[in-house]
Design a protein around this motif. Structure first.
Motif, PDB file in Angstrom:
ATOM      1  N   TRP A  92       0.864  -1.180   0.000  1.00 18.61           N
ATOM      2  CA  TRP A  92       0.000   0.000   0.000  1.00 18.61           C
ATOM      3  C   TRP A  92       0.902   1.232   0.000  1.00 18.61           C
ATOM      4  CZ3 TRP A  92      -1.627  -4.496   2.157  1.00 18.61           C
ATOM      5  CH2 TRP A  92      -2.963  -4.895   1.984  1.00 18.61           C
ATOM      6  N   SER A  93       0.350   2.392  -0.325  1.00 21.06           N
ATOM      7  CA  SER A  93       1.139   3.620  -0.377  1.00 21.06           C
ATOM      8  C   SER A  93       0.440   4.740   0.373  1.00 21.06           C
ATOM      9  CB  SER A  93       1.368   4.063  -1.828  1.00 21.06           C
ATOM     10  OG  SER A  93       2.102   3.103  -2.551  1.00 21.06           O
ATOM     11  N   ILE A  94       1.219   5.465   1.163  1.00 22.88           N
ATOM     12  CA  ILE A  94       0.707   6.642   1.860  1.00 22.88           C
ATOM     13  C   ILE A  94       0.560   7.808   0.890  1.00 22.88           C
ATOM     14  CG2 ILE A  94       1.302   8.435   3.553  1.00 22.88           C
ATOM     15  CD1 ILE A  94       2.554   6.232   5.271  1.00 22.88           C
ATOM     16  N   HIS A  95       1.535   7.974   0.016  1.00 25.70           N
ATOM     17  CA  HIS A  95       1.614   9.162  -0.833  1.00 25.70           C
ATOM     18  C   HIS A  95       1.030   8.974  -2.226  1.00 25.70           C
ATOM     19  CE1 HIS A  95       4.984   6.726  -2.158  1.00 25.70           C
ATOM     20  NE2 HIS A  95       5.110   7.495  -3.229  1.00 25.70           N
ATOM     21  N   ASN A  96       0.658   7.747  -2.576  1.00 27.45           N
ATOM     22  CA  ASN A  96       0.174   7.494  -3.932  1.00 27.45           C
ATOM     23  C   ASN A  96      -0.870   6.380  -3.905  1.00 27.45           C
ATOM     24  OD1 ASN A  96      -0.053   7.582  -6.731  1.00 27.45           O
ATOM     25  ND2 ASN A  96       1.633   6.141  -7.039  1.00 27.45           N
ATOM     26  N   GLN A  97      -2.072   6.714  -3.468  1.00 30.12           N
ATOM     27  CA  GLN A  97      -3.123   5.719  -3.334  1.00 30.12           C
ATOM     28  C   GLN A  97      -3.637   5.271  -4.695  1.00 30.12           C
ATOM     29  OE1 GLN A  97      -4.881   7.669   0.830  1.00 30.12           O
ATOM     30  NE2 GLN A  97      -6.022   7.835  -1.062  1.00 30.12           N
ATOM     31  N   VAL A  98      -3.969   3.989  -4.765  1.00 30.21           N
ATOM     32  CA  VAL A  98      -4.574   3.433  -5.973  1.00 30.21           C
ATOM     33  C   VAL A  98      -5.871   2.738  -5.585  1.00 30.21           C
ATOM     34  CG1 VAL A  98      -2.323   3.060  -7.043  1.00 30.21           C
ATOM     35  CG2 VAL A  98      -3.391   1.201  -5.744  1.00 30.21           C
ATOM     36  N   CYS A  99      -6.710   2.499  -6.564  1.00 29.79           N
ATOM     37  CA  CYS A  99      -7.973   1.791  -6.329  1.00 29.79           C
ATOM     38  C   CYS A  99      -8.123   0.737  -7.403  1.00 29.79           C
ATOM     39  CB  CYS A  99      -9.156   2.757  -6.364  1.00 29.79           C
ATOM     40  SG  CYS A  99     -10.750   1.963  -6.060  1.00 29.79           S
ATOM     41  N   GLY A 111      -8.474  10.969  -2.345  1.00 30.67           N
ATOM     42  CA  GLY A 111      -7.737  12.120  -1.852  1.00 30.67           C
ATOM     43  C   GLY A 111      -7.185  11.865  -0.461  1.00 30.67           C
ATOM     44  N   GLY A 112      -6.605  12.908   0.136  1.00 31.45           N
ATOM     45  CA  GLY A 112      -6.105  12.785   1.498  1.00 31.45           C
ATOM     46  C   GLY A 112      -4.828  11.993   1.610  1.00 31.45           C
ATOM     47  N   GLU A 113      -3.977  12.073   0.602  1.00 29.07           N
ATOM     48  CA  GLU A 113      -2.706  11.359   0.674  1.00 29.07           C
ATOM     49  C   GLU A 113      -1.742  12.080   1.608  1.00 29.07           C
ATOM     50  OE1 GLU A 113      -1.760  11.365  -3.457  1.00 29.07           O
ATOM     51  OE2 GLU A 113      -2.741   9.443  -3.834  1.00 29.07           O
ATOM     52  N   GLY A 114      -0.812  11.326   2.208  1.00 28.36           N
ATOM     53  CA  GLY A 114       0.180  11.901   3.107  1.00 28.36           C
ATOM     54  C   GLY A 114       1.468  12.215   2.373  1.00 28.36           C
ATOM     55  N   ASP A 115       2.354  12.940   3.049  1.00 32.61           N
ATOM     56  CA  ASP A 115       3.611  13.321   2.399  1.00 32.61           C
ATOM     57  C   ASP A 115       4.772  12.390   2.718  1.00 32.61           C
ATOM     58  OD1 ASP A 115       4.323  14.008   4.999  1.00 32.61           O
ATOM     59  OD2 ASP A 115       4.166  16.170   4.662  1.00 32.61           O
ATOM     60  N   VAL A 116       4.554  11.398   3.580  1.00 35.73           N
ATOM     61  CA  VAL A 116       5.612  10.437   3.905  1.00 35.73           C
ATOM     62  C   VAL A 116       5.662   9.357   2.822  1.00 35.73           C
ATOM     63  CG1 VAL A 116       6.382   8.660   5.513  1.00 35.73           C
ATOM     64  CG2 VAL A 116       5.496  10.824   6.376  1.00 35.73           C
ATOM     65  N   LYS A 117       6.850   9.092   2.330  1.00 39.28           N
ATOM     66  CA  LYS A 117       7.027   8.050   1.331  1.00 39.28           C
ATOM     67  C   LYS A 117       7.594   6.809   2.002  1.00 39.28           C
ATOM     68  CE  LYS A 117       7.695  11.308  -2.463  1.00 39.28           C
ATOM     69  NZ  LYS A 117       8.587  11.776  -3.562  1.00 39.28           N
ATOM     70  N   PRO A 140      -8.496  12.405   6.437  1.00 41.16           N
ATOM     71  CA  PRO A 140      -7.552  13.052   7.359  1.00 41.16           C
ATOM     72  C   PRO A 140      -7.818  14.538   7.544  1.00 41.16           C
ATOM     73  CG  PRO A 140      -6.511  12.663   5.247  1.00 41.16           C
ATOM     74  CD  PRO A 140      -7.847  11.977   5.194  1.00 41.16           C
ATOM     75  N   ASN A 141      -8.667  15.114   6.713  1.00 38.21           N
ATOM     76  CA  ASN A 141      -8.913  16.556   6.783  1.00 38.21           C
ATOM     77  C   ASN A 141     -10.325  16.933   7.199  1.00 38.21           C
ATOM     78  OD1 ASN A 141      -6.252  17.209   5.748  1.00 38.21           O
ATOM     79  ND2 ASN A 141      -6.985  16.452   3.775  1.00 38.21           N
ATOM     80  N   HIS A 174       0.977  13.917   7.325  1.00 37.87           N
ATOM     81  CA  HIS A 174       2.103  13.002   7.108  1.00 37.87           C
ATOM     82  C   HIS A 174       1.635  11.583   6.771  1.00 37.87           C
ATOM     83  CE1 HIS A 174       4.529  16.266   8.552  1.00 37.87           C
ATOM     84  NE2 HIS A 174       3.973  16.230   9.755  1.00 37.87           N
ATOM     85  N   GLY A 175       0.716  11.048   7.566  1.00 38.36           N
ATOM     86  CA  GLY A 175       0.288   9.660   7.359  1.00 38.36           C
ATOM     87  C   GLY A 175      -0.862   9.500   6.397  1.00 38.36           C
ATOM     88  N   GLY A 176      -1.586  10.585   6.118  1.00 43.90           N
ATOM     89  CA  GLY A 176      -2.662  10.538   5.149  1.00 43.90           C
ATOM     90  C   GLY A 176      -3.819   9.631   5.525  1.00 43.90           C
ATOM     91  N   ARG A 177      -4.643   9.353   4.525  1.00 46.45           N
ATOM     92  CA  ARG A 177      -5.851   8.543   4.742  1.00 46.45           C
ATOM     93  C   ARG A 177      -5.516   7.136   5.216  1.00 46.45           C
ATOM     94  NH1 ARG A 177     -11.093   9.471   2.938  1.00 46.45           N
ATOM     95  NH2 ARG A 177     -10.322  11.194   1.642  1.00 46.45           N
ATOM     96  N   ILE A 178      -4.397   6.584   4.738  1.00 47.80           N
ATOM     97  CA  ILE A 178      -3.998   5.229   5.134  1.00 47.80           C
ATOM     98  C   ILE A 178      -3.797   5.157   6.644  1.00 47.80           C
ATOM     99  CG2 ILE A 178      -2.057   3.612   5.097  1.00 47.80           C
ATOM    100  CD1 ILE A 178      -3.515   3.208   2.629  1.00 47.80           C
TER     101      ILE A 178
END
Length: 551
Positions: free
Chosen positions: A224-231, A239-245, A499-500, A510-514
């Protein structure tokens, strides 16, 4: 009289037949009975020939390969359920269980008006006694305060490290409860623990929605990805992705709620392939030399590793899959080697010579060590003693029940929650002044949608769940109200937490929706994820130790 009878008669007369007599007898037999003897020999020969081709594997045990750091090679061919039509909706308030069967239900059951949506009209819990840490017969090594003893109908300790949970089968976490302190996640005991612990059908439906959201947003490679969500349904519009890679951290966040629900890579259910791919990716990306679970290029190494180590320990503890043994033990050894020998804490990277510490990083490492002990893995006692030292140095407040990020900073709600939970796990009794001070502090900062803080709620909920009583009752009502209300109930993001919205979460950037979704789901799984540390006893008095329930 036949020739053989004649021969036998001669033997009985204490003499052997002569050569002439024997030859005459054989000739007579050959003329009369030899064809039947030949037929019999041929038939028996065919039977023996058929038996010779039966695989010998059925008669001997297969040789099992020693577990290694190589990929777990778990089965990833299981057909996954189609979750695109799932609707969270509203659910009745009565407790239920989150089982493999219930997870396959695509639509929420029809319900009447939700006038008692959060069960707030039920009698307020009243404490009737004291109670202290279950420190005896726990089987979890230096985490003396943690008990795998039962509360009510939960699984009881049976001695040693792995306590077999009450259930209907033999698989860990699936149908048969669990061992090593994870027994509450099994189908057999989850229902009792959920109801008595404060969960409802509505909280379980929220968890179910979160699991389905994670299953729909897994990367093709299993991560899974914090900064680049896929479906998997198409373009992700959450939306709501985090900035931590850090795909390792994201994968850990995603897998933890599945494991908390008792679902593993060996559980026959709709998420088996999802979990298999996630674990496979995690082990395949582990550093084979030092056991670090942070994949190449991942940020926040110790945060990432601590989270992933919890996943590995729980997956091994629930499944007892020997293929996960060495990878998990290697991950624990990495934590031990990364600890500061001076402070007893951990920092962002592995540094045994660090002169400072970080309570936030500390918390995830301690949780991983605790999970490892629950799973029956080896944990160095010196590591736990170092952890005690850090908690003492990082404590504030009149009784030492408030905690700070580092020794120079002041106390904060999140770090206090981490510190108090660590204090509980390291053996403090229920009426310890530090525990009481921390609990009272949390009661002034109840969950509120206007001041979201998923990280604080996650740790504080575990602390409060360990303290059965009116405070836990009140905290739980507010916590589940906020989380159930704020879960997204439609669209691509259905089942997750934004997250928002309704207000920004301080960790969402930082952690985003994940991260926010994982922590919210885990908070709602507290009722059966771990058993409470302390139990109330109407006959008890303050200061009296409780022993683990053994019957």
């Amino acid at each position: 009289m036949s020739p053989f009878q004649e021969t036998l008669k001669l033997i009985k007369q204490y003499r052997m037949p002569s050569g002439a007599e024997l030859a005459a007898g054989v000739k007579k037999w050959w003329q009369s009975d030899s064809k039947w003897f030949g037929i019999s020999m041929a038939a028996h020969g065919l039977v023996l020939l058929a038996v010779a081709f039966v695989p010998m594997a059925t008669q001997t045990k297969e040789k099992t390969e020693a577990p290694s750091f190589e990929s777990t090679q778990v089965d990833t061919t299981t057909q996954e359920a189609d979750f695109t039509q799932f609707e969270i909706g509203e659910a009745p308030i009565e407790p239920t269980e989150l089982s493999t069967e219930s997870l396959t239900i695509m639509e929420a059951p029809a319900v009447e008006a939700q006038t008692e949506q959060y069960n707030d009209d039920s009698a307020v819990f009243e404490a009737r006694g004291g109670g202290n840490a279950n420190t005896e017969a726990t089987g979890v090594g230096d985490l003396g305060g943690f008990s795998i003893a039962a509360v009510g109908n939960g699984p009881a300790a049976t001695g040693g490290v792995a306590g077999q949970g009450r259930g209907e089968g033999v698989a860990f976490g699936a149908g048969g409860g669990g061992g090593s302190g994870f027994g509450g996640r099994g189908k057999g005991s989850r229902e009792a623990m959920l109801g008595s612990g404060g969960g409802t059908k509505q909280t379980e439906k929220s968890v179910q929605g979160a699991l389905i959201w994670f299953a729909r947003h897994q990367n093709p490679d299993g991560s899974w990805s914090i900064h680049n969500q896929v479906c998997r349904d198409g373009n992700c519009t959450c939306g709501g992705e985090g900035d931590v890679k850090s795909n390792s951290a994201a994968t850990a966040f995603a897998l933890l709620p599945f494991l908390a629900a008792g679902q593993t890579h060996e559980t026959d259910g709709p998420f088996k392939a999802t979990i298999s791919r996630g674990l496979n990716w995690m082990v395949a990306n582990q550093d084979k030399n030092n056991g670090c679970l942070a994949a190449k290029g991942d940020q926040q190494m110790m945060y990432t590793h601590g989270l992933a180590a919890i996943v590995m320990a729980e997956a091994y503890g629930l499944s007892q899959d020997k293929r996960l043994l060495l990878p998990t033990q290697g991950a624990i050894r990495f934590i031990e080697a990364a600890q500061s020998k001076t402070t007893g804490s951990w920092v962002y990277g592995p540094d045994p010579n660090a002169k400072n510490g970080d309570t936030s990083v500390f918390g995830w490492q301690l949780m991983a060590l605790k999970s490892a002990q629950m799973a029956g893995l080896q944990v160095n006692p010196a590591t736990m003693q170092g952890a005690k030292k850090w908690l003492k140095d990082a404590s504030k407040g009149k009784a030492g029940g408030l905690f700070c990020y580092n020794v120079e900073a002041g106390p904060s709600p999140t770090m206090t929650a981490v510190g108090v939970l660590g204090t509980q796990y390291l053996g403090a009794e229920r009426n310890d002044p530090r525990i009481v001070e921390g609990m009272n502090y949390f009661m002034t900062l109840l969950p509120n949608p206007k001041s979201r803080n998923c990280y604080y709620w996650y740790y504080a909920t575990q602390v409060m769940h360990n303290l059965p009583g009116p405070e836990w009752d009140r905290w739980n009502r507010e916590m589940r109200r906020v989380l159930v209300d704020s879960q997204v109930k439609d669209g691509c993001a259905m089942g997750s937490w934004d997250p928002n919205l309704p207000t920004p979460d301080p960790w969402g950037k930082h952690g985003g929706r994940i991260m926010v979704t994982s922590i919210a789901a885990l908070t709602l799984e507290v009722y059966y994820r771990y058993l409470p540390l302390y139990k109330l006893d109407p006959e008890s008095t303050a200061g009296t130790k409780k022993t683990a329930m053994a019957n």
